[in-house]
Design a protein around this motif. Structure first.
Motif, PDB file in Angstrom:
ATOM      1  N   VAL A   3      18.705  18.334  -7.538  1.00 63.33           N
ATOM      2  CA  VAL A   3      18.397  17.063  -6.882  1.00 63.33           C
ATOM      3  C   VAL A   3      16.885  16.901  -6.792  1.00 63.33           C
ATOM      4  O   VAL A   3      16.174  17.805  -6.327  1.00 63.33           O
ATOM      5  CB  VAL A   3      19.009  16.987  -5.469  1.00 63.33           C
ATOM      6  N   LEU A   4      16.398  15.756  -7.230  1.00 61.07           N
ATOM      7  CA  LEU A   4      14.977  15.416  -7.125  1.00 61.07           C
ATOM      8  C   LEU A   4      14.820  14.375  -6.022  1.00 61.07           C
ATOM      9  O   LEU A   4      15.490  13.349  -6.029  1.00 61.07           O
ATOM     10  CB  LEU A   4      14.472  14.860  -8.456  1.00 61.07           C
ATOM     11  N   VAL A   5      13.939  14.658  -5.069  1.00 59.57           N
ATOM     12  CA  VAL A   5      13.722  13.737  -3.947  1.00 59.57           C
ATOM     13  C   VAL A   5      12.261  13.309  -3.920  1.00 59.57           C
ATOM     14  O   VAL A   5      11.363  14.160  -3.904  1.00 59.57           O
ATOM     15  CB  VAL A   5      14.095  14.393  -2.605  1.00 59.57           C
ATOM     16  N   ALA A   6      12.036  12.005  -3.914  1.00 58.94           N
ATOM     17  CA  ALA A   6      10.667  11.480  -3.860  1.00 58.94           C
ATOM     18  C   ALA A   6      10.304  11.167  -2.408  1.00 58.94           C
ATOM     19  O   ALA A   6      11.093  10.574  -1.670  1.00 58.94           O
ATOM     20  CB  ALA A   6      10.559  10.215  -4.710  1.00 58.94           C
ATOM     21  N   VAL A   7       9.105  11.589  -2.007  1.00 58.18           N
ATOM     22  CA  VAL A   7       8.635  11.332  -0.641  1.00 58.18           C
ATOM     23  C   VAL A   7       7.237  10.730  -0.701  1.00 58.18           C
ATOM     24  O   VAL A   7       6.482  10.970  -1.639  1.00 58.18           O
ATOM     25  CB  VAL A   7       8.627  12.619   0.218  1.00 58.18           C
ATOM     26  N   LYS A   8       6.905   9.948   0.320  1.00 53.43           N
ATOM     27  CA  LYS A   8       5.605   9.275   0.357  1.00 53.43           C
ATOM     28  C   LYS A   8       4.892   9.574   1.670  1.00 53.43           C
ATOM     29  O   LYS A   8       5.516   9.683   2.723  1.00 53.43           O
ATOM     30  CB  LYS A   8       5.777   7.758   0.186  1.00 53.43           C
ATOM     31  N   TRP A   9       3.576   9.688   1.588  1.00 52.60           N
ATOM     32  CA  TRP A   9       2.689   9.926   2.726  1.00 52.60           C
ATOM     33  C   TRP A   9       2.247   8.573   3.262  1.00 52.60           C
ATOM     34  O   TRP A   9       1.569   7.810   2.570  1.00 52.60           O
ATOM     35  CB  TRP A   9       1.499  10.740   2.233  1.00 52.60           C
ATOM     36  N   VAL A  10       2.654   8.235   4.479  1.00 49.55           N
ATOM     37  CA  VAL A  10       2.355   6.917   5.044  1.00 49.55           C
ATOM     38  C   VAL A  10       1.802   7.073   6.451  1.00 49.55           C
ATOM     39  O   VAL A  10       1.872   8.144   7.062  1.00 49.55           O
ATOM     40  CB  VAL A  10       3.616   6.025   5.083  1.00 49.55           C
ATOM     41  N   VAL A  11       1.255   5.980   6.970  1.00 49.34           N
ATOM     42  CA  VAL A  11       0.820   5.968   8.367  1.00 49.34           C
ATOM     43  C   VAL A  11       2.037   6.190   9.261  1.00 49.34           C
ATOM     44  O   VAL A  11       3.103   5.615   9.032  1.00 49.34           O
ATOM     45  CB  VAL A  11       0.140   4.621   8.714  1.00 49.34           C
ATOM     46  N   ASP A  12       1.890   7.047  10.248  1.00 52.83           N
ATOM     47  CA  ASP A  12       3.000   7.350  11.145  1.00 52.83           C
ATOM     48  C   ASP A  12       3.579   6.075  11.747  1.00 52.83           C
ATOM     49  O   ASP A  12       2.841   5.142  12.106  1.00 52.83           O
ATOM     50  CB  ASP A  12       2.521   8.287  12.258  1.00 52.83           C
ATOM     51  N   GLY A  23     -11.260  -7.474   5.215  1.00 54.25           N
ATOM     52  CA  GLY A  23      -9.998  -8.052   4.775  1.00 54.25           C
ATOM     53  C   GLY A  23      -9.452  -7.499   3.470  1.00 54.25           C
ATOM     54  O   GLY A  23      -8.573  -8.105   2.853  1.00 54.25           O
ATOM     55  N   THR A  24      -9.940  -6.323   3.050  1.00 56.23           N
ATOM     56  CA  THR A  24      -9.495  -5.756   1.775  1.00 56.23           C
ATOM     57  C   THR A  24      -8.251  -4.897   1.901  1.00 56.23           C
ATOM     58  O   THR A  24      -7.660  -4.498   0.896  1.00 56.23           O
ATOM     59  CB  THR A  24     -10.617  -4.915   1.144  1.00 56.23           C
ATOM     60  N   GLY A  25      -7.834  -4.591   3.125  1.00 55.04           N
ATOM     61  CA  GLY A  25      -6.656  -3.753   3.281  1.00 55.04           C
ATOM     62  C   GLY A  25      -6.494  -3.279   4.711  1.00 55.04           C
ATOM     63  O   GLY A  25      -7.175  -3.755   5.627  1.00 55.04           O
ATOM     64  N   ILE A  26      -5.592  -2.316   4.901  1.00 53.45           N
ATOM     65  CA  ILE A  26      -5.329  -1.745   6.219  1.00 53.45           C
ATOM     66  C   ILE A  26      -6.262  -0.569   6.452  1.00 53.45           C
ATOM     67  O   ILE A  26      -6.471   0.264   5.571  1.00 53.45           O
ATOM     68  CB  ILE A  26      -3.860  -1.288   6.324  1.00 53.45           C
ATOM     69  N   ASP A  27      -6.799  -0.479   7.632  1.00 53.41           N
ATOM     70  CA  ASP A  27      -7.705   0.613   7.976  1.00 53.41           C
ATOM     71  C   ASP A  27      -6.883   1.833   8.394  1.00 53.41           C
ATOM     72  O   ASP A  27      -6.230   1.826   9.441  1.00 53.41           O
ATOM     73  CB  ASP A  27      -8.623   0.172   9.115  1.00 53.41           C
ATOM     74  N   ILE A  28      -6.899   2.860   7.559  1.00 56.97           N
ATOM     75  CA  ILE A  28      -6.126   4.072   7.865  1.00 56.97           C
ATOM     76  C   ILE A  28      -7.031   5.268   8.145  1.00 56.97           C
ATOM     77  O   ILE A  28      -6.568   6.404   8.184  1.00 56.97           O
ATOM     78  CB  ILE A  28      -5.148   4.420   6.719  1.00 56.97           C
ATOM     79  N   ALA A  29      -8.322   4.994   8.351  1.00 52.88           N
ATOM     80  CA  ALA A  29      -9.253   6.091   8.631  1.00 52.88           C
ATOM     81  C   ALA A  29      -8.926   6.717   9.989  1.00 52.88           C
ATOM     82  O   ALA A  29      -8.782   6.031  10.999  1.00 52.88           O
ATOM     83  CB  ALA A  29     -10.691   5.568   8.621  1.00 52.88           C
ATOM     84  N   ASN A  30      -8.795   8.030   9.975  1.00 51.19           N
ATOM     85  CA  ASN A  30      -8.584   8.811  11.200  1.00 51.19           C
ATOM     86  C   ASN A  30      -7.287   8.455  11.943  1.00 51.19           C
ATOM     87  O   ASN A  30      -7.215   8.593  13.169  1.00 51.19           O
ATOM     88  CB  ASN A  30      -9.782   8.648  12.155  1.00 51.19           C
ATOM     89  N   VAL A  31      -6.283   7.969  11.221  1.00 55.19           N
ATOM     90  CA  VAL A  31      -4.996   7.705  11.861  1.00 55.19           C
ATOM     91  C   VAL A  31      -4.000   8.787  11.440  1.00 55.19           C
ATOM     92  O   VAL A  31      -4.159   9.418  10.393  1.00 55.19           O
ATOM     93  CB  VAL A  31      -4.438   6.304  11.506  1.00 55.19           C
ATOM     94  N   LYS A  32      -2.973   8.979  12.251  1.00 54.11           N
ATOM     95  CA  LYS A  32      -1.965   9.993  11.967  1.00 54.11           C
ATOM     96  C   LYS A  32      -1.100   9.553  10.794  1.00 54.11           C
ATOM     97  O   LYS A  32      -0.617   8.425  10.758  1.00 54.11           O
ATOM     98  CB  LYS A  32      -1.106  10.237  13.201  1.00 54.11           C
ATOM     99  N   MET A  33      -0.894  10.446   9.837  1.00 55.29           N
ATOM    100  CA  MET A  33      -0.045  10.185   8.683  1.00 55.29           C
ATOM    101  C   MET A  33       1.191  11.080   8.756  1.00 55.29           C
ATOM    102  O   MET A  33       1.165  12.169   9.342  1.00 55.29           O
ATOM    103  CB  MET A  33      -0.810  10.453   7.385  1.00 55.29           C
ATOM    104  N   SER A  34       2.271  10.637   8.149  1.00 52.76           N
ATOM    105  CA  SER A  34       3.498  11.436   8.160  1.00 52.76           C
ATOM    106  C   SER A  34       4.378  11.043   6.989  1.00 52.76           C
ATOM    107  O   SER A  34       4.029  10.160   6.204  1.00 52.76           O
ATOM    108  CB  SER A  34       4.252  11.255   9.488  1.00 52.76           C
ATOM    109  N   ILE A  35       5.528  11.686   6.886  1.00 53.70           N
ATOM    110  CA  ILE A  35       6.465  11.388   5.812  1.00 53.70           C
ATOM    111  C   ILE A  35       7.120  10.030   6.079  1.00 53.70           C
ATOM    112  O   ILE A  35       7.425   9.689   7.229  1.00 53.70           O
ATOM    113  CB  ILE A  35       7.528  12.501   5.693  1.00 53.70           C
TER     114      ILE A  35
END
Length: 249
Positions: A3-12, A23-35
């Protein structure tokens, strides 16, 4: 069954994000990331298949910067056997990810590929469908129940107003919905064990895949602020306002 499972690293999911000042995107600097929560469900389902004696090996795969290893270690702690990181500093759009997964499917030859139905950052809901198309594999999206028997997967999927049951010949691609399962709590001993499990790092160039973005974000803006509500004294006043002001009745 592999079984192959794909996972992504996203903002918690519990973090409130804001838009960058330009206005170029979402500010993810220094925010908690998770699966990604939907991908966590996908890993849990793969582990349950292994515990039921239906899967022999679970491979977790993710694509992105080196820090994405954190997400893969989480998948390993849940129960995946090994992990593969496709390291890239590019902004990976759904088609690019689908092509990278297709290359891994060709290499690993899994009988089942499980992905979350969408990621909670861009909500594209495209990667699983694109992978199935370019890999020429049967697919079932929004799965709320998966049963494997006799070389086939029976998948109950969520549709508008009810459920649909599909039968797929393996190998196949399945994307998970929220009601498929409840992911287990990751214990400290399993986190420690995950550090000893193999994690391979490759690049898109190793597969000859072009991941250059094909879409350009013009602007990102926060939704307009909602106006405050109005309190009314009783039902009679409410009905009158719905008639004369809101004009909905």
């Amino acid at each position: 069954m592999k079984v192959l499972v794909a996972v992504k690293w996203v903002v918690d999911a519990n973090v409130k994000v804001g838009v960058k000042s330009d206005g170029t995107g979402i500010d993810i600097a220094n925010v908690k990331m998770s699966i990604n929560p939907f991908d966590e469900i996908a890993v849990e389902e793969a582990v349950r298949l292994k515990e039921a004696g239906l899967a022999t090996e679970i491979i977790a795969v993710s694509a992105g910067v080196m820090q994405v290893q954190e997400t893969l270690r989480t998948a390993l702690a849940i129960g995946a056997d090994r992990a593969i990181l496709i390291e890239s500093n590019e902004i990976l759009q759904p088609l690019a990810v689908a092509k990278l997964l297709k290359a891994l499917v060709d290499k690993e030859q899994p009988q089942l590929v499980i992905l979350g139905k969408q990621s909670i950052d861009d909500d594209s809901n495209q990667t699983g469908q694109m992978l199935a198309a370019i890999a020429n594999l049967p697919q079932a999206t929004f799965a709320s129940k998966i049963t494997i028997a006799d070389g086939e997967a029976t998948v109950v999927r969520e549709v508008d107003g009810g459920a649909e049951t599909l039968s797929l010949k393996l190998p196949a691609v399945v994307t998970t919905d929220l009601r498929l399962n409840e992911p287990r709590y990751v214990t400290l001993p399993n986190i420690m064990k995950a550090k000893k499990k193999p994690l391979e790092t490759v690049t898109p160039d190793d597969f000859g895949v072009d991941v250059t973005p094909r879409l350009r974000t013009l602007k990102v803006a926060e939704p307009p602020a909602r106006s405050a509500g109005v309190k009314v004294a009783d039902v009679k006043v409410l009905v009158e306002k719905l008639k004369t002001e809101a004009k909905v009745i």
